[in-house]
Scaffold this active site. Structure first.
Site: not given
Lengths: 338, 338
Positions: A45, A175
């Site tokens: 990311h 998560m």
């Protein structure tokens, strides 16, 4: 593998954003957070995802120079509209607002609609922790995971973050509702690795560890089988209904790449209740006790969520951020006239 | 298998609680919720668990006739102490308080310490939904799950509930951080069944579907491998630090059966932001779309969390609640003088 200093990465990404007409504060914030993701080891990311952001800016699905607007509010609860702007900017502003609300009300909840990918979910958990707040936050995504018992993707992988401030490094769980994120699968494919456990189903419906097969079938395995599917569904419904924005259904109907997401940010000013020193002792004692568990002999280190961030950050600051040479070339090629 | 009317179950449980000196309102509430859990198909946290509650009352670890006390507050944030009282009573009161706070502030968060097992986590999600609120709530538990890479249990399975009101039956996810709850393992053992997927590790460290082996080793598998372990750890830290109560570490140090839990209840008065009709349409459309996914051919029905509750409830109301004869005999044997 190249090793590029953090400042150079940030400056390069910022210049590229500004080359598309992005204002300097937004370019600065977005470039800093994306560079920081790679700096702290979240390569999927970080820099690796930047070319996709630039394609979405060029395609017009991410609109520049928007500030999210408050469209509704009741006490500690605020609804914002992101105007399809930069996801990092919108999410940072929304968490700022949740923190400000929590300072007044003890808790602050901001539901944000019409935004875009926020990159690393944990970013906004760290933002709250740096302000002394615990946080819970989540986003929905485009359809990318099947419901339990289904073939076609009608759920998102909808990352959830839980975060609590800690003097020795914040404790931050980031998560996704799938066993692996597509970002992790893409990185493994780039590096030619299989996943360590089953990651999804192949085109024939068999469980597989092959990231490429799962990316192609779009049948990633929910975390915990049916449990991750249920978690995804509730996070999506909460994000859509609280913001009165898109659920995964609506996101999937928009043209082009993923856009028009809904997100929820909760900041909790728990130290306003007092007992800050006792809380820090409780937190440290509990982390120490779990970390001192008896190892199972597999060699797997026993760690808490976020514990590796300071060491990875320090190493990458000292040695430069490791960047795949092809990825860096693709970034440099984004310059006007390149 | 016996089939016993709901009213008879409730009356029996209530009488047994009152035989120990429990006041009538607390006995009525606790008996009703435990009977309702079995009525709605959550047998593991209904009648099957009642003898254990009675043992804990008899042992003094669950104290009767306590009301939780507010010990701190700041706006929408309240800290309560449950005085080691009945878990169902404490949790119901805490959610009542969170709902009342949300009516004033838009959001309400109650952190409750020194409480006991709340039985079925979803109960308090339904409570919020019946009041028109969305909800997020969680509890910690005694140590019953190893950290990832560990042998000994230093995490709890810490159920998390996410809930949103829905005219066609509330959407309520009730999810422990382990792949299966110990209640589910105990029921399977009672019925002589293996679990459908791996449920944990046996004494030799091998993955197994045998519920008895996992109950004996106390090495249940976290939901989604390392992910469920991380989720458990954050829920525990948040519950302990927000309430300034026990984390799983402290719970494990108390003598006897599980006691002294910490819990968090968040109510979200999202309809105060308006758009209620649009929200209900969005919710229904999204549920319908996911439910209409293409089946994978395995015969697994594609359902949303909570969707089965109305049908199970209606069947058990009509036919009586199915109760294992040995379980019911053990309940009857709890009568004074039996």
């Amino acid at each position: 593998m190249l090793h590029i200093p953090f400042q150079e990465v940030q400056a390069q990404l910022k210049a590229l954003l500004m080359s598309r007409g992005c204002n300097e504060p937004h370019a600065d914030l977005t470039a800093r957070e994306i560079a920081r993701n790679s700096l702290e080891g979240v390569y999927t990311h970080g820099i690796n995802r930047f070319p996709r952001l630039m394609r979405n800016i060029d395609a017009g699905s991410v609109r520049l120079n928007r500030e999210p607007e408050v469209v509704g509010g009741f006490g500690a609860l605020v609804r914002m509209d992101g105007g399809m702007g930069l996801g990092v900017v919108n999410a940072t502003r929304a968490m700022d607002k949740a923190i400000a609300l929590a300072k007044v009300h003890g808790v602050g909840l901001v539901a944000l609609r019409n935004t875009n990918h926020w990159m690393r979910a944990a970013t906004y958990g760290y933002q709250a922790c740096d302000a002394g707040m615990a946080a819970m936050l989540f986003t929905n995504t485009m359809p990318n995971m099947p419901a339990w018992g289904a073939v076609d993707a009608r759920l998102g992988n909808n990352p959830l973050v839980l975060a609590i401030p800690h003097a020795g490094g914040h404790v931050v769980l980031d998560m996704a509702a799938s066993q692996f994120s597509y970002g992790a699968l893409e990185l493994a494919r780039l590096e030619g690795r299989k996943m360590p456990i089953d990651a999804g189903f192949d085109a024939q419906g068999a469980l597989t560890r092959d990231p490429d097969a799962v990316i192609r079938s779009q049948r990633i395995l929910p975390m915990g089988y049916w449990k991750g599917a249920g978690l995804s569904q509730l996070l999506d419904l909460l994000a859509g209904c609280l913001s009165l924005g898109n659920t995964t259904l609506g996101i999937g109907q928009l043209p082009g790449d993923e856009q028009g997401l809904s997100q929820v940010f909760i900041a909790i000013h728990y130290t306003a209740l007092g007992g800050q020193a006792e809380i820090e002792t409780l937190l440290q004692d509990t982390l120490d006790w779990v970390s001192a568990s008896k190892p199972d002999g597999s060699g797997t280190p026993i760690r808490w969520p976020g514990s590796r961030v300071p060491e990875v950050r320090a190493r990458n600051l000292a040695q430069g951020i490791p960047v795949d040479e092809r990825v860096w070339q693709s970034i440099l090629a984004l310059q006007p006239g390149a």
